[in-house]
Design an enzyme around this catalytic site. Structure first.
Site, PDB file in Angstrom:
ATOM      1  N   PRO A  73       0.800  -1.227   0.000  1.00  0.00           N
ATOM      2  CA  PRO A  73       0.000   0.000   0.000  1.00  0.00           C
ATOM      3  C   PRO A  73       0.836   1.282   0.000  1.00  0.00           C
ATOM      4  O   PRO A  73       1.893   1.348   0.626  1.00  0.00           O
ATOM      5  CB  PRO A  73      -0.805  -0.100   1.304  1.00  0.00           C
ATOM      6  CG  PRO A  73      -0.060  -1.067   2.145  1.00  0.00           C
ATOM      7  CD  PRO A  73       0.578  -2.037   1.198  1.00  0.00           C
ATOM      8  N   ASN A  74       0.312   2.235  -0.724  1.00  0.00           N
ATOM      9  CA  ASN A  74       0.854   3.607  -0.804  1.00  0.00           C
ATOM     10  C   ASN A  74       2.141   3.727  -1.620  1.00  0.00           C
ATOM     11  O   ASN A  74       2.623   4.828  -1.862  1.00  0.00           O
ATOM     12  CB  ASN A  74       1.072   4.203   0.599  1.00  0.00           C
ATOM     13  CG  ASN A  74      -0.213   4.256   1.395  1.00  0.00           C
ATOM     14  OD1 ASN A  74      -1.209   4.785   0.904  1.00  0.00           O
ATOM     15  ND2 ASN A  74      -0.220   3.681   2.579  1.00  0.00           N
ATOM     16  N   ARG A  97       5.218  11.037  -2.358  1.00  0.00           N
ATOM     17  CA  ARG A  97       4.892  10.689  -0.978  1.00  0.00           C
ATOM     18  C   ARG A  97       6.096  10.932  -0.064  1.00  0.00           C
ATOM     19  O   ARG A  97       7.142  10.295  -0.248  1.00  0.00           O
ATOM     20  CB  ARG A  97       4.529   9.204  -0.943  1.00  0.00           C
ATOM     21  CG  ARG A  97       4.347   8.641   0.428  1.00  0.00           C
ATOM     22  CD  ARG A  97       4.259   7.122   0.393  1.00  0.00           C
ATOM     23  NE  ARG A  97       3.993   6.632   1.726  1.00  0.00           N
ATOM     24  CZ  ARG A  97       4.230   5.402   2.134  1.00  0.00           C
ATOM     25  NH1 ARG A  97       4.736   4.512   1.296  1.00  0.00           N
ATOM     26  NH2 ARG A  97       3.969   5.040   3.360  1.00  0.00           N
ATOM     27  N   TYR A 142      11.153   8.874   1.555  1.00  0.00           N
ATOM     28  CA  TYR A 142      11.154   7.831   0.514  1.00  0.00           C
ATOM     29  C   TYR A 142      11.867   8.231  -0.777  1.00  0.00           C
ATOM     30  O   TYR A 142      11.995   7.417  -1.689  1.00  0.00           O
ATOM     31  CB  TYR A 142       9.711   7.412   0.202  1.00  0.00           C
ATOM     32  CG  TYR A 142       9.011   6.819   1.403  1.00  0.00           C
ATOM     33  CD1 TYR A 142       9.484   5.638   1.980  1.00  0.00           C
ATOM     34  CD2 TYR A 142       7.908   7.432   1.978  1.00  0.00           C
ATOM     35  CE1 TYR A 142       8.873   5.091   3.095  1.00  0.00           C
ATOM     36  CE2 TYR A 142       7.284   6.893   3.092  1.00  0.00           C
ATOM     37  CZ  TYR A 142       7.769   5.725   3.647  1.00  0.00           C
ATOM     38  OH  TYR A 142       7.165   5.178   4.748  1.00  0.00           O
ATOM     39  N   ASN A 148       8.062  -5.476  -0.961  1.00  0.00           N
ATOM     40  CA  ASN A 148       7.977  -4.359  -0.030  1.00  0.00           C
ATOM     41  C   ASN A 148       6.507  -4.279   0.343  1.00  0.00           C
ATOM     42  O   ASN A 148       5.684  -3.773  -0.437  1.00  0.00           O
ATOM     43  CB  ASN A 148       8.447  -3.043  -0.662  1.00  0.00           C
ATOM     44  CG  ASN A 148       8.391  -1.895   0.342  1.00  0.00           C
ATOM     45  OD1 ASN A 148       7.871  -2.054   1.447  1.00  0.00           O
ATOM     46  ND2 ASN A 148       8.925  -0.744  -0.053  1.00  0.00           N
ATOM     47  N   ALA A 178       3.129  -0.748   4.828  1.00  0.00           N
ATOM     48  CA  ALA A 178       2.627  -0.803   6.210  1.00  0.00           C
ATOM     49  C   ALA A 178       2.152  -2.200   6.609  1.00  0.00           C
ATOM     50  O   ALA A 178       2.155  -2.548   7.802  1.00  0.00           O
ATOM     51  CB  ALA A 178       1.498   0.202   6.379  1.00  0.00           C
ATOM     52  N   ASP A 196       1.485 -15.465   6.364  1.00  0.00           N
ATOM     53  CA  ASP A 196       1.024 -16.848   6.206  1.00  0.00           C
ATOM     54  C   ASP A 196       0.982 -17.245   4.735  1.00  0.00           C
ATOM     55  O   ASP A 196       1.255 -18.400   4.394  1.00  0.00           O
ATOM     56  CB  ASP A 196      -0.375 -17.016   6.825  1.00  0.00           C
ATOM     57  CG  ASP A 196      -0.323 -17.096   8.348  1.00  0.00           C
ATOM     58  OD1 ASP A 196       0.787 -17.117   8.910  1.00  0.00           O
ATOM     59  OD2 ASP A 196      -1.404 -17.139   8.970  1.00  0.00           O
ATOM     60  N   GLU A 201      12.655  -9.492   1.642  1.00  0.00           N
ATOM     61  CA  GLU A 201      11.871  -8.322   2.092  1.00  0.00           C
ATOM     62  C   GLU A 201      12.721  -7.069   1.932  1.00  0.00           C
ATOM     63  O   GLU A 201      13.884  -7.065   2.329  1.00  0.00           O
ATOM     64  CB  GLU A 201      11.516  -8.529   3.573  1.00  0.00           C
ATOM     65  CG  GLU A 201      10.848  -7.327   4.211  1.00  0.00           C
ATOM     66  CD  GLU A 201      10.627  -7.523   5.711  1.00  0.00           C
ATOM     67  OE1 GLU A 201      10.954  -8.598   6.267  1.00  0.00           O
ATOM     68  OE2 GLU A 201      10.130  -6.565   6.336  1.00  0.00           O
ATOM     69  N   HIS A 209      12.790  -2.574   2.121  1.00  0.00           N
ATOM     70  CA  HIS A 209      12.190  -1.296   2.501  1.00  0.00           C
ATOM     71  C   HIS A 209      13.078  -0.170   2.012  1.00  0.00           C
ATOM     72  O   HIS A 209      14.307  -0.255   2.121  1.00  0.00           O
ATOM     73  CB  HIS A 209      12.028  -1.188   4.021  1.00  0.00           C
ATOM     74  CG  HIS A 209      11.142  -2.254   4.566  1.00  0.00           C
ATOM     75  ND1 HIS A 209       9.779  -2.199   4.443  1.00  0.00           N
ATOM     76  CD2 HIS A 209      11.427  -3.428   5.177  1.00  0.00           C
ATOM     77  CE1 HIS A 209       9.248  -3.286   4.967  1.00  0.00           C
ATOM     78  NE2 HIS A 209      10.228  -4.056   5.416  1.00  0.00           N
ATOM     79  N   ARG A 242      13.075   4.455  12.595  1.00  0.00           N
ATOM     80  CA  ARG A 242      11.814   5.201  12.585  1.00  0.00           C
ATOM     81  C   ARG A 242      10.958   4.850  13.812  1.00  0.00           C
ATOM     82  O   ARG A 242      11.465   4.359  14.804  1.00  0.00           O
ATOM     83  CB  ARG A 242      11.099   4.944  11.248  1.00  0.00           C
ATOM     84  CG  ARG A 242      11.967   5.380  10.051  1.00  0.00           C
ATOM     85  CD  ARG A 242      11.261   5.195   8.738  1.00  0.00           C
ATOM     86  NE  ARG A 242      10.056   6.015   8.676  1.00  0.00           N
ATOM     87  CZ  ARG A 242       9.071   5.827   7.779  1.00  0.00           C
ATOM     88  NH1 ARG A 242       9.175   4.841   6.881  1.00  0.00           N
ATOM     89  NH2 ARG A 242       8.022   6.608   7.783  1.00  0.00           N
ATOM     90  N   ARG A 281       7.233   0.499  13.540  1.00  0.00           N
ATOM     91  CA  ARG A 281       7.807  -0.020  12.283  1.00  0.00           C
ATOM     92  C   ARG A 281       8.954  -1.002  12.533  1.00  0.00           C
ATOM     93  O   ARG A 281       9.520  -1.553  11.596  1.00  0.00           O
ATOM     94  CB  ARG A 281       8.325   1.126  11.413  1.00  0.00           C
ATOM     95  CG  ARG A 281       7.238   2.075  10.949  1.00  0.00           C
ATOM     96  CD  ARG A 281       7.795   3.111   9.982  1.00  0.00           C
ATOM     97  NE  ARG A 281       6.965   4.282   9.976  1.00  0.00           N
ATOM     98  CZ  ARG A 281       5.858   4.442   9.228  1.00  0.00           C
ATOM     99  NH1 ARG A 281       5.484   3.490   8.390  1.00  0.00           N
ATOM    100  NH2 ARG A 281       5.138   5.540   9.296  1.00  0.00           N
TER     101      ARG A 281
END
Ligand code: DQA
Length: 156
Positions: free
Chosen positions: A17-18, A25, A30, A81, A84, A94, A105, A107, A114, A118
Site C-alpha cells: 500500500p501507498n 509521498r 522515501y 515491499n 505498512a 502466512d 523483504e 524497505h 523510525r 515499524r
C-alpha cells in the site's frame, strides 16, 4: 541439457500500500524516485542476471495475498515491499509461508530508525533476509540477493 545455473528465473516483485505514490509521498523519507522508475531499474538489472521480473502493486491486503498464491508454479522467487502491511499482516506472512517461495523483504527507509511500530516485521522471520534503508537501491540489492540465493539452490 541446459545448465540450470543459467536458466531464466521468473521473479514476482510485490509492492504494498501507498507505494504507488512514490515520488510525491514524503520525499524526505522515501526519495523522489517513482514506482515505475524502480520497476524499470529492476527490469534492467534482472536482464543482466538472467531473470525476468513481474511487478505488481496493490493497496489491498487480499489482492496481495492472491498475488502470492498465484505465484505458485509461476515464479521461483518473490521480492516484496509490503509497506505498512509489513507491520500488521499475519495474512501476508502466512501466504508467503504457505507457498514457500523464497522471499526477500525490502524497505526504502530504514524501518529501525523510525517509529517503534515499524520495528517489527511479520515477514522477516519467514524471509531469506531483509534489506532496509537504501532507498530504491534496497530493491536492487534485494533482487541481487534473491537471484544469488536461487542460483545457489540450483547448483546445490
Ligand atoms: C516502507 C516502510 C513502512 O513502514 C511504510 O509503511 C511504507 C514503506 C519502506 O519502504 O520504507 O509504506 O515499507
Amino acid at each position: 541439457m541446459s545448465n540450470p545455473n543459467w536458466s531464466l528465473l521468473s521473479l514476482l516483485v510485490l509492492h504494498g500500500p501507498n507505494l504507488n505514490l512514490l515520488g510525491r509521498r514524503e520525499p524526505g523519507i522515501y526519495g523522489s524516485v517513482t514506482l515505475d522508475e524502480i520497476n524499470q531499474l529492476l527490469e534492467q538489472d534482472a536482464q543482466k542476471l538472467q531473470a525476468k521480473v513481474f511487478a505488481r502493486q496493490s493497496n489491498h491486503e487480499g489482492i496481495l495475498v492472491d498475488a502470492i498464491h498465484e505465484a505458485l508454479g509461476q515464479h521461483q522467487g518473490i521480492l516484496i515491499n509490503a509497506g505498512a502491511y509489513t507491520h500488521t499482516s499475519v495474512a501476508l506472512r502466512d501466504a508467503l509461508a504457505g507457498v514457500a517461495i523464497p522471499t526477500v523483504e525490502v524497505h526504502l527507509s530504514n524501518i529501525y530508525q523510525r517509529e517503534a511500530f515499524r520495528h517489527h516485521s511479520y515477514i522477516a522471520p519467514i524471509a531469506i533476509g531483509q534489506i532496509s534503508g537504501f532507498g530504491a537501491e534496497s530493491y536492487r540489492l534485494g533482487l541481487q540477493a534473491l537471484v544469488h540465493h536461487l542460483r545457489k539452490l540450483d547448483t546445490g
